[in-house]
Design a protein around this motif. Structure first.
Motif, short mmCIF file in Angstrom:
data_model
loop_
_atom_site.label_atom_id
_atom_site.label_comp_id
_atom_site.label_asym_id
_atom_site.label_seq_id
_atom_site.Cartn_x
_atom_site.Cartn_y
_atom_site.Cartn_z
N HIS A 44 0.82 -1.21 0.00
CA HIS A 44 0.00 0.00 0.00
C HIS A 44 0.86 1.26 0.00
N ARG A 94 1.84 3.51 -3.34
CA ARG A 94 1.25 4.84 -3.37
C ARG A 94 2.35 5.89 -3.57
N TRP A 133 0.49 2.38 -8.62
CA TRP A 133 -0.92 2.08 -8.93
C TRP A 133 -1.27 2.64 -10.30
N ASP A 175 -2.35 0.64 -13.85
CA ASP A 175 -3.50 1.07 -14.63
C ASP A 175 -3.09 1.42 -16.06
N ASP A 223 -9.15 1.95 -14.24
CA ASP A 223 -9.82 1.68 -12.97
C ASP A 223 -8.76 1.43 -11.90
N LEU A 224 -8.27 2.53 -11.32
CA LEU A 224 -7.22 2.45 -10.30
C LEU A 224 -7.63 1.58 -9.12
N GLU A 225 -8.83 1.78 -8.61
CA GLU A 225 -9.27 1.05 -7.42
C GLU A 225 -9.39 -0.45 -7.69
N ALA A 226 -9.94 -0.82 -8.83
CA ALA A 226 -10.05 -2.25 -9.15
C ALA A 226 -8.67 -2.89 -9.31
N HIS A 238 -5.92 -1.91 -7.81
CA HIS A 238 -5.39 -1.99 -6.44
C HIS A 238 -5.94 -3.24 -5.76
N GLN A 239 -7.25 -3.41 -5.81
CA GLN A 239 -7.88 -4.57 -5.16
C GLN A 239 -7.40 -5.88 -5.77
N TYR A 240 -7.28 -5.90 -7.08
CA TYR A 240 -6.84 -7.12 -7.76
C TYR A 240 -5.46 -7.54 -7.28
#
Length: 165
Positions: A22, A26, A31, A35, A46-49, A51-53
């Motif tokens: 994390h 960051r 990240w 993307d 989709d930055l958040e997806a 990250h989660q992946y």
């Protein structure tokens, strides 16, 4: 691991883990790089997806992730996935993702990431690695062959879309 690049600058390659993923990603802008990599292959941003992946992959232990940084800027990454081979009766590794920023290409970053992946595989007693690349990625294909990887002409890869992505 520190590596000297073609232009004399120093590159740091490190294996990412959940403890530092994390914060380091960051700070180093990775990240956005992940993307950018996905968008290069016509995926929507989709930055958040993303990250989660990556978090899910590392938590599950089915992925190994290396980052290449110059100072505090991430300039590339490589992601490996564990596979099993019935014929070899052993674990294998797929070098599935290799990406270097446009500004860092041609300086040895990709080759250094491939070397880190191969060194990791050797330490894990993996005797076989494979990678995939789009046929139109001429520069990438040249890099892989220059690094000693050869196309496997004995197998044809098929795919079938099972649901809308």
């Amino acid at each position: 691991m520190n590596t000297l690049l073609n232009d004399g600058s120093t590159l740091t390659i490190r294996q990412a883990d959940l403890n530092d993923l994390h914060e380091i990603w960051r700070l180093w802008g990775a990240w956005a790089l992940f993307d950018e990599y996905r968008q290069h292959f016509n995926q929507k941003a989709d930055l958040e997806a993303g990250h989660q992946y990556l978090i899910e992959r590392l938590k599950a232990g089915d992925s190994v992730l290396f980052t290449a940084c110059e100072g505090t800027k991430t300039v590339g990454f490589a992601q490996l996935y564990w596979n099993l081979s019935s014929l070899r009766m052993q674990k294998t590794l797929l070098l599935n993702d290799l990406f270097v920023t446009k500004e860092a290409r041609g300086r040895g970053v990709g080759r250094a990431l491939i070397k880190a992946a191969e060194d990791f595989a050797a330490k894990q007693n993996v005797g076989y690695m494979e990678m995939e690349s789009e046929a139109g990625e001429v520069k990438a294909l040249t890099l892989y062959q220059d690094a000693g990887w050869m196309p496997n002409r004995n197998y044809v890869v098929y795919e079938r879309k099972l649901r809308a992505a």
